[in-house]
Design an enzyme around this catalytic site. Structure first.
Site, PDB file in Angstrom:
ATOM      1  N   HIS A 233      10.202  24.174  31.606  1.00  0.00           N
ATOM      2  CA  HIS A 233      10.047  25.613  31.837  1.00  0.00           C
ATOM      3  C   HIS A 233      10.966  26.168  32.933  1.00  0.00           C
ATOM      4  O   HIS A 233      10.844  27.329  33.313  1.00  0.00           O
ATOM      5  CB  HIS A 233       8.579  25.974  32.127  1.00  0.00           C
ATOM      6  CG  HIS A 233       7.941  25.184  33.235  1.00  0.00           C
ATOM      7  ND1 HIS A 233       6.791  24.444  33.058  1.00  0.00           N
ATOM      8  CD2 HIS A 233       8.270  25.024  34.532  1.00  0.00           C
ATOM      9  CE1 HIS A 233       6.438  23.866  34.193  1.00  0.00           C
ATOM     10  NE2 HIS A 233       7.323  24.217  35.107  1.00  0.00           N
ATOM     11  N   ASN A 234      11.880  25.353  33.442  1.00  0.00           N
ATOM     12  CA  ASN A 234      12.925  25.822  34.370  1.00  0.00           C
ATOM     13  C   ASN A 234      14.276  25.367  33.833  1.00  0.00           C
ATOM     14  O   ASN A 234      14.659  24.201  34.026  1.00  0.00           O
ATOM     15  CB  ASN A 234      12.739  25.247  35.778  1.00  0.00           C
ATOM     16  CG  ASN A 234      11.607  25.876  36.551  1.00  0.00           C
ATOM     17  OD1 ASN A 234      10.927  26.764  36.056  1.00  0.00           O
ATOM     18  ND2 ASN A 234      11.396  25.425  37.778  1.00  0.00           N
TER      19      ASN A 234
ATOM     20  N   HIS B 129       3.735  29.594  31.639  1.00  0.00           N
ATOM     21  CA  HIS B 129       3.749  28.141  31.901  1.00  0.00           C
ATOM     22  C   HIS B 129       2.530  27.696  32.684  1.00  0.00           C
ATOM     23  O   HIS B 129       2.351  26.508  32.960  1.00  0.00           O
ATOM     24  CB  HIS B 129       5.023  27.748  32.647  1.00  0.00           C
ATOM     25  CG  HIS B 129       5.002  28.003  34.129  1.00  0.00           C
ATOM     26  ND1 HIS B 129       4.688  29.226  34.677  1.00  0.00           N
ATOM     27  CD2 HIS B 129       5.269  27.181  35.184  1.00  0.00           C
ATOM     28  CE1 HIS B 129       4.769  29.153  35.992  1.00  0.00           C
ATOM     29  NE2 HIS B 129       5.108  27.930  36.326  1.00  0.00           N
TER      30      HIS B 129
ATOM     31  N   CYS C 221      12.026  21.286  35.582  1.00  0.00           N
ATOM     32  CA  CYS C 221      10.581  21.161  35.791  1.00  0.00           C
ATOM     33  C   CYS C 221       9.859  21.486  34.488  1.00  0.00           C
ATOM     34  O   CYS C 221      10.247  22.401  33.753  1.00  0.00           O
ATOM     35  CB  CYS C 221      10.125  22.114  36.889  1.00  0.00           C
ATOM     36  SG  CYS C 221       8.398  21.886  37.350  1.00  0.00           S
TER      37      CYS C 221
ATOM     38  N   HIS D 146       2.929  20.764  41.775  1.00  0.00           N
ATOM     39  CA  HIS D 146       3.094  19.629  40.867  1.00  0.00           C
ATOM     40  C   HIS D 146       1.859  18.721  40.909  1.00  0.00           C
ATOM     41  O   HIS D 146       1.180  18.616  41.926  1.00  0.00           O
ATOM     42  CB  HIS D 146       4.344  18.834  41.245  1.00  0.00           C
ATOM     43  CG  HIS D 146       5.602  19.606  41.041  1.00  0.00           C
ATOM     44  ND1 HIS D 146       6.793  19.285  41.657  1.00  0.00           N
ATOM     45  CD2 HIS D 146       5.871  20.706  40.296  1.00  0.00           C
ATOM     46  CE1 HIS D 146       7.731  20.141  41.285  1.00  0.00           C
ATOM     47  NE2 HIS D 146       7.183  21.007  40.463  1.00  0.00           N
ATOM     48  N   PHE D 147       1.603  18.039  39.785  1.00  0.00           N
ATOM     49  CA  PHE D 147       0.414  17.199  39.715  1.00  0.00           C
ATOM     50  C   PHE D 147       0.513  16.249  38.533  1.00  0.00           C
ATOM     51  O   PHE D 147       1.340  16.425  37.633  1.00  0.00           O
ATOM     52  CB  PHE D 147      -0.853  18.052  39.558  1.00  0.00           C
ATOM     53  CG  PHE D 147      -0.886  18.873  38.296  1.00  0.00           C
ATOM     54  CD1 PHE D 147      -1.342  18.324  37.095  1.00  0.00           C
ATOM     55  CD2 PHE D 147      -0.454  20.192  38.279  1.00  0.00           C
ATOM     56  CE1 PHE D 147      -1.359  19.069  35.916  1.00  0.00           C
ATOM     57  CE2 PHE D 147      -0.477  20.947  37.109  1.00  0.00           C
ATOM     58  CZ  PHE D 147      -0.926  20.381  35.929  1.00  0.00           C
TER      59      PHE D 147
END
Length: 517
Positions: A351-352, A419, A175, A245-246
């Protein structure tokens, strides 16, 4: 050989309850675990993790049994081992006797980088639990957006020696955030009629649906993708997903560092697109596959083993899949509103993830420095050593393009930055508070910054309300005050897409609404 196992209050000199257990011929750790669970009436939790705790007079060893057992005991209690045999067992020897697969738990201090930002106590407890219970942890850092996750904190960077802990990365492997310039000019975006036209197009779009096979093949051909998961998880490619999420159009609100903005080509008259999404169901499948086979709740995967190599390979493929997904989302979003990109992305950060990272760590009482290659696990933590980072606020607040200071943003922050703003309210709290304050779903589709929100899921509208998140300004100030990064551009939202799928509030929620009116 026998070992005395006891339960004591944190910092107490004497155990409140104890049992002497004889080790079996197998080295004793399995028999110790089972016998301790029986004699001390504890819940049986798989595996045991050793860490060394040095007192003023003697060396002691602490055995952490896992979160479910610790919750049974209470957070102020710990299991203490003292040997009744004449020859003590060191932490290193204990680790070797656990099949020689992982190092001992080191119990390093957990660091939280937050002065202005409000950090939930539960998130700090999760970070401290990780730093003290998971094997191999050498560094545990919480960023200003730290908040509680499902058992593990979000907004954290955890570095481990010789061990990979998939749970620290979570199910949404890969992600991240994509920032790309578009063909839209600022004057067009400032017109209410144009924004509403775009919003209407997105509400009636198929962005939540799988891409047509021929269109997907064409796009994949252009990008030359050979990812093995493209076909098995192809239906999710090009879709935003749910939760936070977007895809969002953003306008330059203020340039905060002229030189840096000019160097990266920021144009104040250009509208930019930010995409926040990950590997969708693929990452969850990879994590679930690991959880079904894990031998020990806190053991992790040992570097160099087949299991660790297999996980890392699938992890890297999921990260690649997620990057492709963000590119496809951007293309579909802009096509839906009749626009296009205008140049290459300014950034595409993850960032994951878990990556190998060189660390310089304090070693010994003489102030020495130890260099080590550690597995850096990021969960909701943007990399501080890969260039620019965009840190979005909630959908009704500004976002900031930040330039990390590579000389400062090192071990002290886990080579990571925040993040996002980070949640201040849980989803259920955000929903309940929004309904009780009589906020309407319709009012949440337009923000104080004149942006429009497309989210046909009423529950998600409330869960993702701007008030559910921390103030982004506090997060940015915390990073700036420590010299970790400087803000370059402040962006304002123009149009945010969450989902076009129509979902009304459930009957239970509607009753809550009725009771509030």
């Amino acid at each position: 050989m026998s070992i005395r196992v006891g339960i004591s209050k944190e910092g107490a000199e004497h155990e409140a309850k104890a049992a002497v257990i004889k080790l079996g011929d197998d080295g004793g750790w399995k028999s110790l675990e089972q016998a301790a669970a029986n004699k001390l009436r504890m819940k049986r939790v798989g595996g045991c993790v050793w860490k060394e705790k040095r007192g003023a007079a003697t060396d002691r060893h602490v055995l952490a049994w896992g979160s479910s057992a610790l919750s049974t005991l209470g957070q102020d209690k710990q299991l203490v081992l003292s040997e009744s045999a004449p020859t003590p067992i060191s932490s290193g020897e204990a680790s070797e006797q656990q099949a020689g697969t992982e190092p001992a738990c080191c119990s390093v201090p957990a660091t939280v980088i937050a002065d202005e930002s409000n950090v939930d106590d539960e998130a700090v407890k999760q970070l401290e639990a990780v730093s003290s219970l998971l094997a191999g942890v050498r560094s545990a850092v919480g960023l200003p957006d730290l908040h509680p996750g499902r058992g593990f904190p979000v907004g954290a960077a955890i570095a481990c020696e010789k061990l990979v802990h998939p749970e620290l990365v979570g199910g949404d492997i890969g992600c991240g955030m994509l920032l790309v310039p578009t063909s839209i000019r600022r004057k067009a975006a400032e017109k209410d009629a144009r924004r509403e036209k775009w919003a209407a197009a997105l509400r009636g779009s198929d962005l939540d649906e799988p891409m047509a096979p021929d269109k997907l093949d064409a796009l994949l051909g252009e990008r030359g993708s050979t990812n093995p998961f493209v076909r098995s998880h192809g239906k999710a490619l090009g879709t935003v997903g749910s939760g936070n999420h977007f895809a969002e159009l953003q306008a330059v609100d203020e340039i905060l560092d002229d030189d840096k903005a000019r160097a990266i080509g920021i144009d104040p008259d250009t509208i930019y697109l930010v995409v926040h999404s990950g590997s969708r169901g693929l990452g969850s499948d990879i994590l679930d596959g690991y959880l079904k086979t894990k031998p020990n709740s806190h053991a992790g995967l040992t570097e160099g083993t087949d299991a660790c190599d297999a996980y890392l390979q699938r992890h890297d493929e999921a990260v690649d899949w997620a990057r492709l997904n963000r590119r496809l989302i951007a293309a579909r979003f802009l096509e839906a509103i009749g626009e296009d990109t205008a140049g290459e992305p300014l950034l595409d950060i993850c960032h994951n993830s878990v990556v190998k990272q060189g660390y310089r760590l304090a070693s010994g009482p003489d102030g020495g420095v130890e260099e080590a290659q550690l597995f850096l696990h990021r969960k909701g933590a943007a990399p501080a050593n890969e260039g620019l980072v965009i840190i979005p606020g909630s959908r009704g607040h500004h976002s900031f393009l930040m330039a990390p200071d590579a000389a400062v943003a090192t071990e002290v922050c886990g080579f990571s930055l925040a993040h996002g703003a980070g949640r201040e309210q849980s989803r259920s709290d955000a929903l309940a508070k929004g309904l009780k304050s009589r906020v309407t779903a319709e009012s949440l589709t337009h923000t104080d910054l004149s942006s429009v929100v497309v989210c046909n899921d009423e529950t998600l509208l409330y869960e993702e309300a701007p008030t559910a998140y921390k103030p982004i300004y506090a997060v940015v100030n915390d990073l700036s005050a420590r010299g970790l990064a400087c803000p370059v551009v402040k962006f304002a939202p123009v149009l945010t897409f969450k989902t076009a799928v129509q979902k009304s509030l459930s009957k239970k929620t509607r009753k809550l609404v009725a009771s509030c009116r």
